[in-house]
Design a protein around this motif. Structure first.
Motif, PDB file in Angstrom:
ATOM      1  N   ARG A  48       0.827  -1.199   0.000  1.00 22.81           N
ATOM      2  CA  ARG A  48       0.000   0.000   0.000  1.00 22.81           C
ATOM      3  C   ARG A  48       0.859   1.246   0.000  1.00 22.81           C
ATOM      4  O   ARG A  48       1.922   1.283   0.613  1.00 22.81           O
ATOM      5  CB  ARG A  48      -0.917  -0.005   1.228  1.00 22.81           C
ATOM      6  CG  ARG A  48      -2.050  -1.017   1.118  1.00 22.81           C
ATOM      7  CD  ARG A  48      -2.869  -1.049   2.371  1.00 22.81           C
ATOM      8  NE  ARG A  48      -2.085  -1.616   3.458  1.00 22.81           N
ATOM      9  CZ  ARG A  48      -2.560  -1.774   4.696  1.00 22.81           C
ATOM     10  NH1 ARG A  48      -3.772  -1.395   5.001  1.00 22.81           N
ATOM     11  NH2 ARG A  48      -1.796  -2.299   5.632  1.00 22.81           N
ATOM     12  N   VAL A  49       0.376   2.295  -0.599  1.00 21.33           N
ATOM     13  CA  VAL A  49       1.156   3.506  -0.751  1.00 21.33           C
ATOM     14  C   VAL A  49       1.275   4.237   0.573  1.00 21.33           C
ATOM     15  O   VAL A  49       0.303   4.350   1.325  1.00 21.33           O
ATOM     16  CB  VAL A  49       0.491   4.439  -1.789  1.00 21.33           C
ATOM     17  CG1 VAL A  49       1.282   5.708  -1.942  1.00 21.33           C
ATOM     18  CG2 VAL A  49       0.372   3.714  -3.110  1.00 21.33           C
ATOM     19  N   ILE A  50       2.464   4.700   0.875  1.00 27.31           N
ATOM     20  CA  ILE A  50       2.677   5.482   2.085  1.00 27.31           C
ATOM     21  C   ILE A  50       1.855   6.755   1.978  1.00 27.31           C
ATOM     22  O   ILE A  50       1.969   7.506   1.001  1.00 27.31           O
ATOM     23  CB  ILE A  50       4.174   5.829   2.242  1.00 27.31           C
ATOM     24  CG1 ILE A  50       4.984   4.541   2.361  1.00 27.31           C
ATOM     25  CG2 ILE A  50       4.405   6.713   3.438  1.00 27.31           C
ATOM     26  CD1 ILE A  50       6.461   4.746   2.331  1.00 27.31           C
ATOM     27  N   PRO A  51       1.013   7.075   2.948  1.00 23.14           N
ATOM     28  CA  PRO A  51       0.083   8.179   2.794  1.00 23.14           C
ATOM     29  C   PRO A  51       0.698   9.555   2.917  1.00 23.14           C
ATOM     30  O   PRO A  51       0.157  10.530   2.414  1.00 23.14           O
ATOM     31  CB  PRO A  51      -0.916   7.944   3.937  1.00 23.14           C
ATOM     32  CG  PRO A  51      -0.115   7.208   4.969  1.00 23.14           C
ATOM     33  CD  PRO A  51       0.826   6.345   4.198  1.00 23.14           C
ATOM     34  N   GLN A  72       9.143  11.022   0.152  1.00 18.45           N
ATOM     35  CA  GLN A  72       8.625  10.886  -1.204  1.00 18.45           C
ATOM     36  C   GLN A  72       9.137  12.077  -2.015  1.00 18.45           C
ATOM     37  O   GLN A  72       8.956  13.228  -1.614  1.00 18.45           O
ATOM     38  CB  GLN A  72       7.093  10.864  -1.207  1.00 18.45           C
ATOM     39  CG  GLN A  72       6.493   9.552  -0.749  1.00 18.45           C
ATOM     40  CD  GLN A  72       4.981   9.559  -0.874  1.00 18.45           C
ATOM     41  OE1 GLN A  72       4.315  10.433  -0.348  1.00 18.45           O
ATOM     42  NE2 GLN A  72       4.448   8.587  -1.583  1.00 18.45           N
ATOM     43  N   PHE A  73       9.746  11.797  -3.122  1.00 15.41           N
ATOM     44  CA  PHE A  73      10.361  12.841  -3.938  1.00 15.41           C
ATOM     45  C   PHE A  73       9.324  13.407  -4.900  1.00 15.41           C
ATOM     46  O   PHE A  73       8.823  12.703  -5.780  1.00 15.41           O
ATOM     47  CB  PHE A  73      11.567  12.271  -4.686  1.00 15.41           C
ATOM     48  CG  PHE A  73      12.699  11.909  -3.776  1.00 15.41           C
ATOM     49  CD1 PHE A  73      13.706  12.828  -3.515  1.00 15.41           C
ATOM     50  CD2 PHE A  73      12.744  10.667  -3.158  1.00 15.41           C
ATOM     51  CE1 PHE A  73      14.756  12.498  -2.657  1.00 15.41           C
ATOM     52  CE2 PHE A  73      13.780  10.332  -2.306  1.00 15.41           C
ATOM     53  CZ  PHE A  73      14.793  11.250  -2.049  1.00 15.41           C
ATOM     54  N   THR A  74       9.031  14.682  -4.721  1.00 11.79           N
ATOM     55  CA  THR A  74       7.965  15.318  -5.496  1.00 11.79           C
ATOM     56  C   THR A  74       8.460  16.032  -6.739  1.00 11.79           C
ATOM     57  O   THR A  74       7.649  16.412  -7.589  1.00 11.79           O
ATOM     58  CB  THR A  74       7.212  16.335  -4.610  1.00 11.79           C
ATOM     59  OG1 THR A  74       8.155  17.318  -4.132  1.00 11.79           O
ATOM     60  CG2 THR A  74       6.566  15.653  -3.414  1.00 11.79           C
ATOM     61  N   ALA A  75       9.766  16.239  -6.854  1.00 11.85           N
ATOM     62  CA  ALA A  75      10.303  16.969  -8.013  1.00 11.85           C
ATOM     63  C   ALA A  75      11.619  16.332  -8.432  1.00 11.85           C
ATOM     64  O   ALA A  75      12.643  16.535  -7.794  1.00 11.85           O
ATOM     65  CB  ALA A  75      10.505  18.444  -7.674  1.00 11.85           C
ATOM     66  N   ILE A  92       6.211   2.105  -6.846  1.00 12.98           N
ATOM     67  CA  ILE A  92       7.029   3.287  -7.139  1.00 12.98           C
ATOM     68  C   ILE A  92       6.534   4.486  -6.351  1.00 12.98           C
ATOM     69  O   ILE A  92       7.326   5.319  -5.891  1.00 12.98           O
ATOM     70  CB  ILE A  92       7.019   3.577  -8.654  1.00 12.98           C
ATOM     71  CG1 ILE A  92       7.724   2.442  -9.411  1.00 12.98           C
ATOM     72  CG2 ILE A  92       7.719   4.898  -8.960  1.00 12.98           C
ATOM     73  CD1 ILE A  92       7.629   2.552 -10.911  1.00 12.98           C
ATOM     74  N   GLU A  93       5.232   4.569  -6.147  1.00  8.75           N
ATOM     75  CA  GLU A  93       4.658   5.704  -5.415  1.00  8.75           C
ATOM     76  C   GLU A  93       5.053   5.722  -3.952  1.00  8.75           C
ATOM     77  O   GLU A  93       4.861   6.726  -3.267  1.00  8.75           O
ATOM     78  CB  GLU A  93       3.131   5.686  -5.542  1.00  8.75           C
ATOM     79  CG  GLU A  93       2.649   6.130  -6.918  1.00  8.75           C
ATOM     80  CD  GLU A  93       1.142   6.017  -7.079  1.00  8.75           C
ATOM     81  OE1 GLU A  93       0.518   5.252  -6.306  1.00  8.75           O
ATOM     82  OE2 GLU A  93       0.591   6.689  -7.961  1.00  8.75           O
ATOM     83  N   HIS A  94       5.612   4.643  -3.442  1.00  6.07           N
ATOM     84  CA  HIS A  94       6.156   4.677  -2.085  1.00  6.07           C
ATOM     85  C   HIS A  94       7.236   5.740  -1.976  1.00  6.07           C
ATOM     86  O   HIS A  94       7.396   6.358  -0.913  1.00  6.07           O
ATOM     87  CB  HIS A  94       6.753   3.313  -1.714  1.00  6.07           C
ATOM     88  CG  HIS A  94       5.770   2.324  -1.212  1.00  6.07           C
ATOM     89  ND1 HIS A  94       5.161   2.432   0.014  1.00  6.07           N
ATOM     90  CD2 HIS A  94       5.292   1.187  -1.767  1.00  6.07           C
ATOM     91  CE1 HIS A  94       4.355   1.402   0.202  1.00  6.07           C
ATOM     92  NE2 HIS A  94       4.414   0.634  -0.872  1.00  6.07           N
TER      93      HIS A  94
END
Length: 498
Positions: free
Chosen positions: A16-19, A76-79, A231-233
């Protein structure tokens, strides 16, 4: 990941994706700041700076990504896309194999080099405007040792360049996350490093049973939905995620016909090894580490090279319980173990004696990364040792390929053929010349010599090739068989001094 993440991903979460993301306002720096992101205006002005200064800045930015990934396993890397610069695209282009077969675009490496800077600038613009489109992979097949054919996906040249650039960026993050027993297609982690780790694990741990596992059609059955969730983790940059989804959904072109791909990632694509490692990191690596820590009572070793996995157990009941739970877990993610290629065998320092007492003969062997592993004894002391030799089928396959190539080079001068043979034999020795494998090396060398000698005798019409005339060619061009690699424990202890 850290201990908290192990419980989350390796335990019951199933990916599950880390929130949470890094907060916009907090005491710690933003992900973008840690990556070295600059305002838009400064990015524009940077284009006029000297290339060397620009390169140093970009390397520093990538180092910042790695440091941030190491510092916080929950970040989580946003950029990230701004790290895909023209300089990185250029480096990615020159990192590609120059003689690789072209994809559906028909573009070869040397053709693209004409007007390279203009092409890279255009490609860079399309990536950052969101107008870049991934092309389908061209289907090709290569023969396997068992006679079957392995499907490959040959990407278009620009897709290879973009994938190489994105992989370079993502490696800064995932090399901090991947576990120590994961060896496949990672920087600085060769096949021989994996072989060393396996040898040392069996020799130093209480290993009595080997689980030799094969994930059936892994690259063809990888779930796109789970891939994106995993990957979204770590990656929250929607532009990077869209690029990956474009590659996954680009489809396959075979004999001019396009087909949609809803699962799998093409073997041969530049991004596929990293995607495969990410997938197995969450499906297998974190889970097996958690299992070893919380479920295993005896010793347990793991070595994974991409989807090729070997495990060693102290206790048979634990090995059997693990195998069943592993099958159940893989099923959740659209995968399964190959029933004919997954074996649990008795192997280790006590295997020979135990089997002898039961009247069952010698311990079984298993293959890993080109070598057959066997239970043996040292010559002097008679102690247990893991022996390795080249897989017989691989050796015969290589000799068959060499025979066909000799036929194609039938009319070439002997010196030219000798130069080619020297590179082939030396390349073979460079991989297979491990301690204990000298007999296989000598066998390969003698078979090469015999095939070349026969070829020269058959093509000579006026003056028959004799052994005395052939011997100088042999001495000049065919390397002598000798061991080139150190003992596995020596190299392993140098790399892992702890």
């Amino acid at each position: 990941m850290g201990h908290k993440s192990d419980m989350h991903v390796g335990g019951e979460s199933d990916g599950r994706v880390i929130p949470s993301k890094c907060p916009n306002k907090s005491g710690s720096p933003l992900a973008e700041d840690m990556e070295g992101r600059r305002p838009i205006k400064e990015n524009i002005e940077q284009a006029t700076a000297p290339r060397t200064q620009s390169r140093i800045s970009e390397l520093s930015d990538l180092l910042g990504v790695r440091q941030a990934a190491r510092k916080d396993k929950w970040t989580q890397f946003t950029a990230l896309l701004h790290h895909v610069t023209i300089n990185l695209l250029r480096d990615s282009y020159y990192a590609l194999k120059r003689d690789a077969a072209p994809g559906v675009d028909g573009m070869r490496w040397e053709e693209y080099e004409t007007g390279l800077e203009e092409k890279l600038a255009d490609l860079h613009g399309r990536i950052h405007r969101g107008t870049y489109r991934a092309q389908p992979s061209k289907r090709a097949y290569i023969p396997k040792a068992d006679g079957r054919r392995r499907p490959l996906g040959i990407a278009a040249l620009e897709d290879k360049i973009v994938q190489q650039a994105v992989v370079t960026v993502l490696n800064q993050i995932y090399e901090e996350d991947f576990l120590g027993f994961s060896y496949g297609f990672r920087p600085g982690r060769s096949q021989h490093a994996a072989l060393d780790a396996l040898w040392v694990g069996i020799m130093r741990k209480k290993v009595n049973w080997i689980l030799d596992a094969d994930v059936r059609g892994f690259f063809d059955n990888l779930s796109h939905e789970w891939m994106v969730k995993f990957i979204e983790h770590r990656i929250a940059d929607r532009r990077i995620l869209r690029l990956i989804q474009k590659w996954l959904r680009a489809g396959v072109s075979e004999e001019g016909k396009w087909s949609k791909t809803e699962v799998g990632t093409p073997q041969g694509a530049v991004a596929s090894p990293l995607l495969a490692n990410i997938y197995l990191h969450y499906v297998f690596d974190l889970w097996v580490r958690h299992w070893r820590k919380h479920r295993a009572a005896g010793d347990l070793i793991v070595v994974r090279y991409a989807d090729d996995i070997v495990m060693g157990f102290e206790n048979r009941d634990e090995a059997e319980r693990f195998l069943q739970e592993w099958k159940d877990r893989l099923q959740k993610f659209g995968l399964e173990l190959h029933p004919d290629k997954t074996r649990l065998i008795e192997f280790g320092r006590s295997a020979a004696e135990n089997r002898k007492q039961r009247g069952e003969g010698k311990p079984e062997t298993f293959d890993f990364l080109g070598f057959t592993h066997m239970c043996g004894k040292t010559r002097k002391a008679g102690r247990f040792i893991v022996k390795r030799k080249t897989i017989r089928k691989r050796l015969s396959t290589k000799l068959g390929e060499l025979k066909e190539e000799l036929r194609r080079r039938w009319h070439q001068p002997a010196a030219e053929v000798g130069r080619w043979l020297r590179s082939v034999v030396q390349g073979y020795f460079n991989y297979h010349a491990v301690p204990g494998n000298l007999d296989s090396l000598k066998s390969f060398r003698s078979q090469v010599i015999w095939r070349w000698y026969r070829a020269l005798r058959r093509r000579s019409q006026r003056r028959r090739m004799t052994w005395s005339r052939f011997r100088p060619l042999l001495i000049r061009w065919i390397p002598t068989a000798r061991i080139l690699h150190p003992h596995p424990n020596v190299r392993f202890d140098v790399i892992h001094p702890r």
